[in-house]
Design a protein around this motif. Structure first.
Motif, PDB file in Angstrom:
ATOM      1  N   PRO A 152     -20.327  -0.370 -33.013  1.00 23.89           N
ATOM      2  CA  PRO A 152     -20.459   0.576 -34.167  1.00 23.89           C
ATOM      3  C   PRO A 152     -19.122   0.585 -35.450  1.00 23.89           C
ATOM      4  CG  PRO A 152     -19.508   1.449 -32.338  1.00 23.89           C
ATOM      5  CD  PRO A 152     -19.928  -0.208 -31.364  1.00 23.89           C
ATOM      6  N   LEU A 153     -18.321  -0.614 -35.268  1.00 20.57           N
ATOM      7  CA  LEU A 153     -17.503  -0.717 -35.880  1.00 20.57           C
ATOM      8  C   LEU A 153     -17.634  -2.392 -36.828  1.00 20.57           C
ATOM      9  CD1 LEU A 153     -14.333   0.828 -34.887  1.00 20.57           C
ATOM     10  CD2 LEU A 153     -15.597   2.019 -35.766  1.00 20.57           C
ATOM     11  N   GLY A 181     -10.822  -3.457 -32.728  1.00 20.94           N
ATOM     12  CA  GLY A 181     -11.626  -4.934 -32.344  1.00 20.94           C
ATOM     13  C   GLY A 181     -12.797  -4.732 -31.163  1.00 20.94           C
ATOM     14  N   ASP A 182     -11.700  -3.607 -29.863  1.00 22.85           N
ATOM     15  CA  ASP A 182     -12.716  -3.627 -29.496  1.00 22.85           C
ATOM     16  C   ASP A 182     -13.946  -2.476 -29.064  1.00 22.85           C
ATOM     17  OD1 ASP A 182     -10.627  -5.008 -27.678  1.00 22.85           O
ATOM     18  OD2 ASP A 182     -10.395  -2.802 -26.995  1.00 22.85           O
ATOM     19  N   PHE A 183     -14.336  -2.600 -30.653  1.00 25.36           N
ATOM     20  CA  PHE A 183     -15.064  -1.882 -31.385  1.00 25.36           C
ATOM     21  C   PHE A 183     -16.218  -2.402 -32.105  1.00 25.36           C
ATOM     22  CE2 PHE A 183     -13.600   1.545 -28.549  1.00 25.36           C
ATOM     23  CZ  PHE A 183     -14.767   2.380 -27.310  1.00 25.36           C
ATOM     24  N   GLY A 184     -15.925  -3.833 -32.497  1.00 27.27           N
ATOM     25  CA  GLY A 184     -16.530  -4.770 -33.155  1.00 27.27           C
ATOM     26  C   GLY A 184     -16.178  -5.223 -34.894  1.00 27.27           C
ATOM     27  N   VAL A 213      -2.039 -11.615 -24.030  1.00 28.30           N
ATOM     28  CA  VAL A 213      -3.666 -11.217 -24.968  1.00 28.30           C
ATOM     29  C   VAL A 213      -4.047 -10.274 -24.434  1.00 28.30           C
ATOM     30  CG1 VAL A 213      -5.268 -12.189 -22.331  1.00 28.30           C
ATOM     31  CG2 VAL A 213      -3.200 -14.183 -23.655  1.00 28.30           C
ATOM     32  N   ASN A 214      -3.310  -9.527 -23.524  1.00 24.67           N
ATOM     33  CA  ASN A 214      -3.725  -8.026 -23.868  1.00 24.67           C
ATOM     34  C   ASN A 214      -4.108  -7.179 -24.801  1.00 24.67           C
ATOM     35  OD1 ASN A 214      -5.004  -5.550 -21.656  1.00 24.67           O
ATOM     36  ND2 ASN A 214      -3.214  -4.917 -22.245  1.00 24.67           N
ATOM     37  N   ALA A 215      -2.616  -7.044 -25.905  1.00 23.48           N
ATOM     38  CA  ALA A 215      -2.094  -6.551 -26.975  1.00 23.48           C
ATOM     39  C   ALA A 215      -3.316  -7.635 -28.619  1.00 23.48           C
ATOM     40  CB  ALA A 215      -0.789  -6.549 -27.896  1.00 23.48           C
ATOM     41  N   GLN A 216      -3.241  -8.593 -28.302  1.00 26.48           N
ATOM     42  CA  GLN A 216      -4.123  -9.517 -29.300  1.00 26.48           C
ATOM     43  C   GLN A 216      -4.965  -9.785 -29.295  1.00 26.48           C
ATOM     44  OE1 GLN A 216      -2.537  -9.013 -31.426  1.00 26.48           O
ATOM     45  NE2 GLN A 216       0.131  -9.059 -30.889  1.00 26.48           N
ATOM     46  N   ARG A 217      -6.208  -9.124 -28.287  1.00 28.40           N
ATOM     47  CA  ARG A 217      -8.036  -9.693 -28.102  1.00 28.40           C
ATOM     48  C   ARG A 217      -8.749  -8.956 -29.285  1.00 28.40           C
ATOM     49  NH1 ARG A 217      -7.102  -5.175 -24.096  1.00 28.40           N
ATOM     50  NH2 ARG A 217      -9.014  -3.779 -24.926  1.00 28.40           N
ATOM     51  N   LYS A 275     -15.446   5.597 -22.870  1.00 28.30           N
ATOM     52  CA  LYS A 275     -17.246   5.112 -22.622  1.00 28.30           C
ATOM     53  C   LYS A 275     -18.148   5.498 -23.891  1.00 28.30           C
ATOM     54  CE  LYS A 275     -16.768   3.885 -18.097  1.00 28.30           C
ATOM     55  NZ  LYS A 275     -18.349   3.329 -16.625  1.00 28.30           N
ATOM     56  N   MET A 276     -19.028   4.472 -24.229  1.00 31.41           N
ATOM     57  CA  MET A 276     -19.805   4.740 -25.073  1.00 31.41           C
ATOM     58  C   MET A 276     -21.591   4.892 -24.116  1.00 31.41           C
ATOM     59  SD  MET A 276     -18.003   5.669 -27.610  1.00 31.41           S
ATOM     60  CE  MET A 276     -18.384   4.618 -29.719  1.00 31.41           C
ATOM     61  N   SER A 277     -22.482   5.264 -24.495  1.00 27.59           N
ATOM     62  CA  SER A 277     -24.093   5.213 -23.934  1.00 27.59           C
ATOM     63  C   SER A 277     -24.736   4.462 -24.604  1.00 27.59           C
ATOM     64  CB  SER A 277     -23.808   6.711 -24.380  1.00 27.59           C
ATOM     65  OG  SER A 277     -24.335   7.724 -25.026  1.00 27.59           O
ATOM     66  N   ARG A 278     -23.941   4.084 -26.123  1.00 27.37           N
ATOM     67  CA  ARG A 278     -25.129   3.015 -26.321  1.00 27.37           C
ATOM     68  C   ARG A 278     -23.849   2.008 -27.278  1.00 27.37           C
ATOM     69  NH1 ARG A 278     -26.323   4.104 -30.483  1.00 27.37           N
ATOM     70  NH2 ARG A 278     -25.755   5.549 -31.709  1.00 27.37           N
ATOM     71  N   THR A 279     -22.961   2.373 -27.823  1.00 26.49           N
ATOM     72  CA  THR A 279     -21.988   0.651 -27.930  1.00 26.49           C
ATOM     73  C   THR A 279     -20.549   1.037 -27.426  1.00 26.49           C
ATOM     74  OG1 THR A 279     -21.688   3.062 -30.012  1.00 26.49           O
ATOM     75  CG2 THR A 279     -23.769   1.193 -30.396  1.00 26.49           C
ATOM     76  N   PRO A 280     -21.485   0.224 -26.161  1.00 27.93           N
ATOM     77  CA  PRO A 280     -19.851   0.183 -25.480  1.00 27.93           C
ATOM     78  C   PRO A 280     -18.561  -0.921 -26.295  1.00 27.93           C
ATOM     79  CG  PRO A 280     -21.870  -0.966 -24.213  1.00 27.93           C
ATOM     80  CD  PRO A 280     -22.350  -0.234 -25.718  1.00 27.93           C
ATOM     81  N   PRO A 281     -17.612  -0.616 -26.105  1.00 29.89           N
ATOM     82  CA  PRO A 281     -16.930  -1.608 -26.712  1.00 29.89           C
ATOM     83  C   PRO A 281     -16.846  -3.098 -26.018  1.00 29.89           C
ATOM     84  CG  PRO A 281     -15.533  -0.828 -24.478  1.00 29.89           C
ATOM     85  CD  PRO A 281     -16.698  -0.010 -24.984  1.00 29.89           C
TER      86      PRO A 281
END
Length: 391
Positions: free
Chosen positions: A5-6, A28-31, A57-61, A349-355
Motif C-alpha cells: 500500500p505504501l 518500510g514494512d508496508f512497501g 536487525v529488527n529496527a533497520q529492516r 493486519k490488512m486483508s488485502r495488503t499485508p506487510p
C-alpha cells in the motif's frame, strides 16, 4: 504479488537509535522505498555498533542504505537533491543540529513543498529544555511513569522496555500518515513534530487525567490497578497469574469461581469503592483462596467463569503460546550473513495488503551508488564523490 500500500512513497530516514526507526519501520514494512542515510564512518548511532545484533536487525529492516557527509556542503547538496522527489523525511537530531547543518524544515520545504518533514526530539523543538540531550529513561522519569511504577517503599521504578521511544515513534508515524492524507487534499506537505516527553505523558492516559481533572496525585500500586479492585497478580500453587474484574457482576463471579462466598457477602467488599478502600485485606483473602490450584487450573477456570485471567510468561514461554503464534507477530527475514532470522512483525493486519519483510538491514553505504544514479548522478560523478569522502 499484491502491490504494497505504501510502495508509491519515498522516505528519507536520517534517524538513529530507536524512536525514529520505530516510526520508519511502519513505512518500510508496508512497501515504501526507505533510504537510510548514515555518516560515512558509520558512527553516530549506538545501535549501529553491531549490525548483526538482534536489536539492529529488527529496527533497520526494509531499507536501502547510503552514506553522506552532511557536515560538508556537497553532502547537503546530495540530500537536497534526494528531497526533490521524496515524500517524507524523518529525523531525530537535537533541534539545533538540523538548523546548523542547513537541513531544517524551512529549507527542505522550499525545495519540495509537498514534503512531509517529521521531527522526533527528546523534549520538543522549543522551550527551556529543547537543546538538552534526552533518552527514554529520562522521559520515563520526567514524564511521570517511574513515580507510578513499582512499590511505594522501594523508590521509583523503570519500566522494562522503552515506552517513550516506542510511543514517540508510533505517534510520529501516525502524524506522518495524517499529513500524507491531508496532502492528498491540499497538495502541500507540512512539519510533523513529536517528542519523547509528551509521548510518555500521553501514555499516562487515565492516570494523568486523575490529576488534571480530579487533582489526585496517583501513587505506586505495585501490581494492583490504581482504581479497579481486584485487578492484579495473585498466587497459585506453582506460581503467579493475573486476573481482572470490572464491576460487581465480575467480582461476584470471581468469588464463586474461587469458592470464597465470604468475600461476596463481606459488607466491605459490596461496592467498587469499598473494595478499593480495603484492597490489602481483599488481596490477602484472594491469595489464600487461589493458593490451592495451579496457574493453568485458575486461568482455565476463571476464563470459563467469565473472569479475565492469564499466565505471566517469560519471553520463551510467551513466544511458545499458541495464541501468540496465531497473531503472526513473529516473522522471518533472510539476512545475507545470518541466514533466516526471526523478527517482530507488525501488530496491524490488512486483508488485502499485508506487510512484507523484504530486506535485511543494509550494509554501510550498500546502496549509495544505486540511489545517487536514480536521481541523476553519473557513475563518474559518484566515483568522484566517493574519492572525495562525500559518500
Amino acid at each position: 504479488m499484491t502491490q504494497l500500500p505504501l510502495s508509491h512513497l519515498k522516505v528519507i530516514d536520517l534517524s538513529r537509535v530507536r524512536a525514529g526507526p520505530t516510526c520508519v519501520k511502519f513505512f518500510g514494512d508496508f512497501g515504501a522505498d526507505v533510504i537510510k542515510v548514515e555518516r560515512t564512518d558509520g558512527e553516530g548511532d549506538p545501535m549501529g555498533d553491531n549490525r548483526h545484533s538482534s536489536d539492529y536487525v529488527n529496527a533497520q529492516r526494509n531499507k536501502r542504505g547510503i552514506t553522506l557527509d552532511l557536515k560538508r556542503p556537497e553532502g547537503v547538496a546530495i540530500l537536497k537533491r534526494l528531497v526533490e522527489t521524496a515524500d517524507v523525511l524523518v529525523e531525530n537530531f537535537r533541534p539545533d543540529v538540523k538548523h546548523r547543518l542547513g537541513i531544517d524544515y524551512e529549507v527542505m520545504a522550499a525545495i519540495n513543498p509537498r514534503l512531509v518533514y517529521t521531527s522526533i526530539s527528546a523534549f520538543g523543538e522549543t522551550g527551556p529544555y529543547s537543546s538538552r540531550p534526552g533518552f527514554d529513561l529520562i522521559a520515563q522519569g520526567m514524564g511521570g511513569l517511574m513515580a507510578l511504577t513499582g512499590y511505594a517503599d522501594r523508590g521509583p521504578m523503570r519500566v522494562g522496555i522503552s515506552p517513550a521511544d516506542l510511543s514517540a515513534g508510533i505517534f510520529a508515524a501516525m502524524g506522518t500518515m495524517i499529513a500524507l492524507l491531508e496532502r492528498g487534499v491540499s497538495g502541500k506537505g507540512q512539519w510533523v513534530q513529536t517528542n519523547l516527553l509528551s509521548s510518555q505523558i500521553m501514555l499516562l492516559d487515565y492516570q494523568a487525567m486523575r490529576w488534571l481533572m480530579d487533582k489526585v496525585v496517583p501513587i505506586q500500586r505495585g501490581n494492583d490497578h490504581p482504581q479497579i479492585v481486584p485487578t492484579g497478580v495473585y498466587r497459585a500453587s506453582d506460581g503467579y497469574f493475573t486476573l481482572s474484574t470490572v464491576g460487581n457482576d465480575s467480582y461476584f463471579r470471581l468469588c464463586q469461581a474461587i469458592d470464597a462466598p465470604e468475600l461476596a457477602t463481606d459488607p466491605d467488599f459490596q461496592t467498587a469503592e469499598g473494595r478499593e478502600r480495603n484492597r490489602e485485606r481483599m488481596n490477602a483473602a484472594i491469595d489464600k483462596a487461589t493458593a490451592a490450584r495451579t496457574v493453568k487450573q485458575w486461568v482455565d477456570l476463571l476464563n470459563a467463569a467469565g473472569v479475565p485471567a492469564g499466565p505471566i510468561y517469560k519471553l520463551d514461554e510467551m513466544f511458545a503460546d499458541p495464541q501468540v503464534k496465531e497473531t503472526g507477530i513473529v516473522q522471518t527475514i533472510d539476512h545475507p550473513a545470518l541466514g533466516p532470522v526471526e523478527i517482530l512483525g507488525q501488530p496491524i493486519k490488512m486483508s488485502r495488503t499485508p506487510p512484507q519483510f523484504r530486506r535485511a538491514p543494509p550494509a554501510l553505504g550498500e546502496h549509495t551508488a544505486d540511489v545517487l544514479e536514480e536521481i541523476g548522478y553519473t557513475k563518474e560523478e559518484v566515483a568522484a564523490l566517493r574519492s572525495g569522502g562525500i559518500i
